[in-house]
Design a protein around this motif. Sequence first.
Motif, PDB file in Angstrom:
ATOM      1  N   ILE A  22     -62.922   4.818 -42.575  1.00 13.42           N
ATOM      2  CA  ILE A  22     -62.766   4.556 -44.018  1.00 13.42           C
ATOM      3  C   ILE A  22     -61.690   5.467 -44.605  1.00 13.42           C
ATOM      4  O   ILE A  22     -60.801   5.009 -45.337  1.00 13.42           O
ATOM      5  CB  ILE A  22     -64.116   4.740 -44.750  1.00 13.42           C
ATOM      6  CG1 ILE A  22     -65.097   3.634 -44.345  1.00 13.42           C
ATOM      7  CG2 ILE A  22     -63.918   4.765 -46.267  1.00 13.42           C
ATOM      8  CD1 ILE A  22     -66.528   3.871 -44.773  1.00 13.42           C
ATOM      9  N   PHE A  23     -61.755   6.755 -44.279  1.00 14.55           N
ATOM     10  CA  PHE A  23     -60.764   7.693 -44.800  1.00 14.55           C
ATOM     11  C   PHE A  23     -59.373   7.386 -44.258  1.00 14.55           C
ATOM     12  O   PHE A  23     -58.382   7.576 -44.947  1.00 14.55           O
ATOM     13  CB  PHE A  23     -61.166   9.132 -44.473  1.00 14.55           C
ATOM     14  CG  PHE A  23     -62.177   9.705 -45.433  1.00 14.55           C
ATOM     15  CD1 PHE A  23     -63.226   8.956 -45.923  1.00 14.55           C
ATOM     16  CD2 PHE A  23     -62.085  11.026 -45.837  1.00 14.55           C
ATOM     17  CE1 PHE A  23     -64.146   9.479 -46.796  1.00 14.55           C
ATOM     18  CE2 PHE A  23     -63.005  11.572 -46.719  1.00 14.55           C
ATOM     19  CZ  PHE A  23     -64.034  10.790 -47.197  1.00 14.55           C
ATOM     20  N   GLN A  24     -59.298   6.894 -43.011  1.00 16.19           N
ATOM     21  CA  GLN A  24     -57.999   6.546 -42.444  1.00 16.19           C
ATOM     22  C   GLN A  24     -57.374   5.378 -43.199  1.00 16.19           C
ATOM     23  O   GLN A  24     -56.176   5.372 -43.460  1.00 16.19           O
ATOM     24  CB  GLN A  24     -58.131   6.195 -40.955  1.00 16.19           C
ATOM     25  CG  GLN A  24     -56.811   5.990 -40.274  1.00 16.19           C
ATOM     26  CD  GLN A  24     -55.949   7.246 -40.327  1.00 16.19           C
ATOM     27  OE1 GLN A  24     -56.332   8.276 -39.801  1.00 16.19           O
ATOM     28  NE2 GLN A  24     -54.808   7.166 -40.973  1.00 16.19           N
ATOM     29  N   PHE A  25     -58.174   4.414 -43.584  1.00 19.32           N
ATOM     30  CA  PHE A  25     -57.655   3.300 -44.373  1.00 19.32           C
ATOM     31  C   PHE A  25     -57.236   3.754 -45.767  1.00 19.32           C
ATOM     32  O   PHE A  25     -56.200   3.327 -46.274  1.00 19.32           O
ATOM     33  CB  PHE A  25     -58.666   2.152 -44.448  1.00 19.32           C
ATOM     34  CG  PHE A  25     -58.625   1.250 -43.259  1.00 19.32           C
ATOM     35  CD1 PHE A  25     -57.679   0.241 -43.162  1.00 19.32           C
ATOM     36  CD2 PHE A  25     -59.527   1.395 -42.217  1.00 19.32           C
ATOM     37  CE1 PHE A  25     -57.629  -0.603 -42.062  1.00 19.32           C
ATOM     38  CE2 PHE A  25     -59.489   0.567 -41.113  1.00 19.32           C
ATOM     39  CZ  PHE A  25     -58.534  -0.439 -41.032  1.00 19.32           C
ATOM     40  N   PHE A  94     -56.195  11.593 -30.285  1.00 12.63           N
ATOM     41  CA  PHE A  94     -54.972  12.039 -29.614  1.00 12.63           C
ATOM     42  C   PHE A  94     -53.728  11.651 -30.423  1.00 12.63           C
ATOM     43  O   PHE A  94     -52.833  12.483 -30.637  1.00 12.63           O
ATOM     44  CB  PHE A  94     -54.900  11.444 -28.205  1.00 12.63           C
ATOM     45  CG  PHE A  94     -53.603  11.737 -27.508  1.00 12.63           C
ATOM     46  CD1 PHE A  94     -53.361  12.994 -26.977  1.00 12.63           C
ATOM     47  CD2 PHE A  94     -52.630  10.762 -27.396  1.00 12.63           C
ATOM     48  CE1 PHE A  94     -52.161  13.279 -26.333  1.00 12.63           C
ATOM     49  CE2 PHE A  94     -51.432  11.030 -26.766  1.00 12.63           C
ATOM     50  CZ  PHE A  94     -51.192  12.289 -26.231  1.00 12.63           C
ATOM     51  N   LEU A  95     -53.666  10.400 -30.885  1.00 10.66           N
ATOM     52  CA  LEU A  95     -52.507   9.950 -31.663  1.00 10.66           C
ATOM     53  C   LEU A  95     -52.390  10.696 -32.988  1.00 10.66           C
ATOM     54  O   LEU A  95     -51.279  11.045 -33.407  1.00 10.66           O
ATOM     55  CB  LEU A  95     -52.579   8.440 -31.904  1.00 10.66           C
ATOM     56  CG  LEU A  95     -52.343   7.561 -30.685  1.00 10.66           C
ATOM     57  CD1 LEU A  95     -52.640   6.105 -31.016  1.00 10.66           C
ATOM     58  CD2 LEU A  95     -50.918   7.722 -30.177  1.00 10.66           C
ATOM     59  N   MET A 108     -48.962   4.895 -36.840  1.00  8.95           N
ATOM     60  CA  MET A 108     -49.964   4.546 -37.853  1.00  8.95           C
ATOM     61  C   MET A 108     -50.465   3.110 -37.698  1.00  8.95           C
ATOM     62  O   MET A 108     -51.686   2.886 -37.747  1.00  8.95           O
ATOM     63  CB  MET A 108     -49.435   4.795 -39.264  1.00  8.95           C
ATOM     64  CG  MET A 108     -50.517   4.714 -40.317  1.00  8.95           C
ATOM     65  SD  MET A 108     -52.008   5.701 -39.973  1.00  8.95           S
ATOM     66  CE  MET A 108     -51.392   7.341 -40.147  1.00  8.95           C
ATOM     67  N   PRO A 109     -49.598   2.108 -37.487  1.00  9.62           N
ATOM     68  CA  PRO A 109     -50.152   0.761 -37.253  1.00  9.62           C
ATOM     69  C   PRO A 109     -51.052   0.709 -36.012  1.00  9.62           C
ATOM     70  O   PRO A 109     -52.082   0.025 -36.029  1.00  9.62           O
ATOM     71  CB  PRO A 109     -48.910  -0.117 -37.064  1.00  9.62           C
ATOM     72  CG  PRO A 109     -47.822   0.612 -37.759  1.00  9.62           C
ATOM     73  CD  PRO A 109     -48.146   2.072 -37.611  1.00  9.62           C
ATOM     74  N   VAL A 113     -55.052  -0.382 -35.895  1.00 14.59           N
ATOM     75  CA  VAL A 113     -55.584  -1.387 -34.959  1.00 14.59           C
ATOM     76  C   VAL A 113     -56.710  -0.776 -34.125  1.00 14.59           C
ATOM     77  O   VAL A 113     -57.766  -1.395 -33.930  1.00 14.59           O
ATOM     78  CB  VAL A 113     -54.459  -1.952 -34.058  1.00 14.59           C
ATOM     79  CG1 VAL A 113     -55.034  -2.765 -32.908  1.00 14.59           C
ATOM     80  CG2 VAL A 113     -53.491  -2.781 -34.876  1.00 14.59           C
ATOM     81  N   LEU A 114     -56.503   0.445 -33.639  1.00 18.61           N
ATOM     82  CA  LEU A 114     -57.538   1.118 -32.846  1.00 18.61           C
ATOM     83  C   LEU A 114     -58.775   1.413 -33.684  1.00 18.61           C
ATOM     84  O   LEU A 114     -59.901   1.356 -33.172  1.00 18.61           O
ATOM     85  CB  LEU A 114     -56.987   2.393 -32.219  1.00 18.61           C
ATOM     86  CG  LEU A 114     -56.004   2.197 -31.066  1.00 18.61           C
ATOM     87  CD1 LEU A 114     -55.386   3.543 -30.654  1.00 18.61           C
ATOM     88  CD2 LEU A 114     -56.670   1.533 -29.885  1.00 18.61           C
TER      89      LEU A 114
END
Length: 147
Positions: A22-25, A94-95, A108-109, A113-114
């Motif tokens: 959620i925070f990543q979005f 890791f990313l 970021m894309p 997706v992940l």
Amino acid sequence: MNTPIHPLLVHFPIALLIFGVIFQFIALWKKDFFNKMALYLFGSGFVMGIVSYMTGDSAIPDAREKWGQATRSMVETHEHYALITMIIFGAILFLKLLMYFKPFKWMMPLIIVLCTAGTTTLTLTGHYGGKMVYNSPAKTSAQTSAK
């Protein structure tokens, strides 16, 4: 009564990883705070996920007592999705760490997706774990014979 530790621990990585997604979005629009919080949530969720995964064997005797021979396939399915989930969230972590040192536009894309894939496998892991805990064998066999 001897309670296995696995069912007590699994809720921590579930919550941490879902909030991380959620925070990543949200970080797509409000970068700094939410991006850092997503990293912290993914990190702590991943560590707790590893601990939960490692304690999974402690719940097998209870599942075997309830399900008998059907336990093996149910545990294997649950464990399979749990492993895939941990690999996906490990890749996200890791990313995200790599982005701090060498950011690439394609990261970021890929992370988004992940995150979607990880949330899906996390849901499936919880679904199969919940089936072992909350469904009764008689109810499940009656449902499958009715179909």
